[in-house]
Write an enzyme that holds these catalytic residues in place. Sequence first.
Site, PDB file in Angstrom:
ATOM      1  N   GLU A  82      46.829  62.741  26.106  1.00  0.00           N
ATOM      2  CA  GLU A  82      46.679  64.195  25.487  1.00  0.00           C
ATOM      3  C   GLU A  82      46.508  65.280  26.276  1.00  0.00           C
ATOM      4  O   GLU A  82      45.382  65.336  26.854  1.00  0.00           O
ATOM      5  CB  GLU A  82      45.845  64.109  24.440  1.00  0.00           C
ATOM      6  CG  GLU A  82      45.502  65.038  23.428  1.00  0.00           C
ATOM      7  CD  GLU A  82      44.488  64.972  22.362  1.00  0.00           C
ATOM      8  OE1 GLU A  82      43.589  64.189  22.460  1.00  0.00           O
ATOM      9  OE2 GLU A  82      44.723  65.361  21.227  1.00  0.00           O
ATOM     10  N   CYS A 116      45.461  69.106  17.246  1.00  0.00           N
ATOM     11  CA  CYS A 116      45.688  67.746  17.402  1.00  0.00           C
ATOM     12  C   CYS A 116      47.329  67.623  17.440  1.00  0.00           C
ATOM     13  O   CYS A 116      47.611  66.635  17.814  1.00  0.00           O
ATOM     14  CB  CYS A 116      44.758  67.042  16.424  1.00  0.00           C
ATOM     15  SG  CYS A 116      44.688  67.592  14.890  1.00  0.00           S
ATOM     16  N   GLU A 143      39.704  61.086  12.276  1.00  0.00           N
ATOM     17  CA  GLU A 143      40.895  62.015  12.503  1.00  0.00           C
ATOM     18  C   GLU A 143      40.956  62.209  14.022  1.00  0.00           C
ATOM     19  O   GLU A 143      39.883  62.761  14.475  1.00  0.00           O
ATOM     20  CB  GLU A 143      40.675  63.355  11.829  1.00  0.00           C
ATOM     21  CG  GLU A 143      40.243  63.072  10.296  1.00  0.00           C
ATOM     22  CD  GLU A 143      41.958  63.121   9.942  1.00  0.00           C
ATOM     23  OE1 GLU A 143      42.842  63.359  10.295  1.00  0.00           O
ATOM     24  OE2 GLU A 143      41.785  62.613   8.628  1.00  0.00           O
ATOM     25  N   LEU A 144      41.991  61.416  14.831  1.00  0.00           N
ATOM     26  CA  LEU A 144      41.402  61.522  16.381  1.00  0.00           C
ATOM     27  C   LEU A 144      42.738  62.170  16.915  1.00  0.00           C
ATOM     28  O   LEU A 144      43.313  62.844  16.309  1.00  0.00           O
ATOM     29  CB  LEU A 144      41.284  60.058  16.676  1.00  0.00           C
ATOM     30  CG  LEU A 144      40.458  59.118  15.955  1.00  0.00           C
ATOM     31  CD1 LEU A 144      40.652  57.789  16.307  1.00  0.00           C
ATOM     32  CD2 LEU A 144      39.110  59.677  16.119  1.00  0.00           C
ATOM     33  N   GLY A 180      37.753  64.085  16.349  1.00  0.00           N
ATOM     34  CA  GLY A 180      37.644  64.372  17.556  1.00  0.00           C
ATOM     35  C   GLY A 180      38.293  63.501  18.540  1.00  0.00           C
ATOM     36  O   GLY A 180      39.546  62.888  17.920  1.00  0.00           O
ATOM     37  N   SER A 181      38.136  63.237  19.451  1.00  0.00           N
ATOM     38  CA  SER A 181      38.901  62.362  20.552  1.00  0.00           C
ATOM     39  C   SER A 181      38.778  61.067  20.050  1.00  0.00           C
ATOM     40  O   SER A 181      38.036  60.224  19.328  1.00  0.00           O
ATOM     41  CB  SER A 181      38.360  62.390  22.024  1.00  0.00           C
ATOM     42  OG  SER A 181      37.119  62.063  22.114  1.00  0.00           O
TER      43      SER A 181
END
Length: 481
Positions: free
Chosen positions: A384, A290, A256-257, A236-237
């Site tokens: 982002e 992402c 996992e960003l 996620g963020s």
Amino acid sequence: MNSTTASDVIAPHLHSLVAGEWQAGRGGAVPLLDKFTTRPVAEVPVCDAAQVAQAVAACAAAVAGAPGPFERGEILERAGRAIEARREALAATMRIEAGFPAVDAHNEVSRCINTLRLCAEEARRLCGEMVPMEGAPQQAGRLGFTLRVPLGVVCAITPFNSPLNVVAHKIGPALAAGNAVVLKPSLHTPASANLLAEALLEAGLPPGLLAVLHGGAEVGQALLDHPDIDFYAFTGSTEVGRHIQAHVGLRRSQMELGSIAHVVVDASADLARAVPRIVGAGYRKAGQVCTSVQVLLVHRQRLDEATTLLRERVAALPYGDPQAPDCIVGPLISEAAAQRVQAWLAEAQAQGARCLVGGERQRAVLSPALMTDTTPAMRLRHQEVFGPVLSVVPFDDYDDALRQVNGTPFGLAAGVFTNDMAHAMKAVRTLRAGSVFINEASSARVDQMPFGGSKASGFGREGPAWAVREMSEERLVTFST
Ligand code: NAD
């Protein structure tokens, strides 16, 4: 498909899986929207604290009775086949709740099947290794080896933009390694996760080993606070990742960003190869990946040529209703997300950027936008975007281009198109990113890769062969007589 049919597709798959049974969440309900029409198609009942506690307790109790490695492999293999049997239902579900056109939805299904197959292989071969005890003085006759043992209860918290395959990348390795899993999927995309859980149960997974809890940040927080969870697997963020990491203390995790993915087009690049890949990686899933190409650094010698080719391709991308058979770029996840991206485009234009193509919004749909004359001070360059927007930025010096890639706080994946071996090697050695792809765009993942970030893009590696190690631990055993 009208909203009555949409509701028929989604509504049967919105309960939570708690202690082996499908229960309606008792913590209230939130509307689930069709992401293209932005109209509600169903209500998602969210879990209350008692259901979270019941689910975690059942998972903790189930770990000891988990099937052995061979049977785990069989279950994951069968689950892949059960997903294939649900392909059309899943594609229809993701069209509605994620806004995916057919091409993205079917890709997600195919990749999920492959991920489960890879997890099945890992379940069967996960093992420890021999330790050369007798290489130490006075250790003659002593035998040493490691066992790979499960951690216990893995909590998976997942985002909206890969509602099936990222979920499979959490659940699959966790089960392969012998753990139980509590999944909290995104509230935007609950039904896709439920269909995956249904496939696993049909494949013979003992029901207590998997919980699926629907809810938002409150359910997430209850999971962070629960002492019986041993591992947190989060995608996620970066903002939420920081929050999770601050709460989990000594428990292990995998983060996992977010990212701002860059691609470099060097003077020697093959544009016929590069341009289709860049457009594919910039706009698929409406740029909500992402690793979506956000900043494209192009050597000034190739700038006009590259911009002309990009402009033609981006202008020709079919966008809008994901139900249209030729649609490539569907809606963003919400009207608010599309408004945010539109505001960033307007802000950049007010500061001198030019929009060569696209940028118009209707509800949650934003037409694919190609920008030029952006500066690092603009949000399009330093936050982002997570939308169908790509900025073309010229460079004169290759080393400077690499410095720009490394200049963001993120480091998930980068692509470099070059036919200059020395430049390729320099990129490989100097870019601080979890993945560096030569002659591919930044979004070029296949599911057997180790995949993850550096810097503010997180740590730990997905990819079944790596994730099973993250989600298990080594126990040293020695034998002496
Ligand atoms: P998000 O961070 O808003 O939400 C992700 C999940 O976290 C959701 O399930 C959400 O309900 C949950 N959550 C929110 N607040 C929480 C809290 N306080 N405690 C516990 N859980 C909480 O992300 P999103 O908008 O769903 O997804 C987009 C983001 O995900 C982007 O930043 C994107 O780059 C990132 N992403 C990264 C990867 C990767 O592999 N690195 C892959 C896909 C997406």
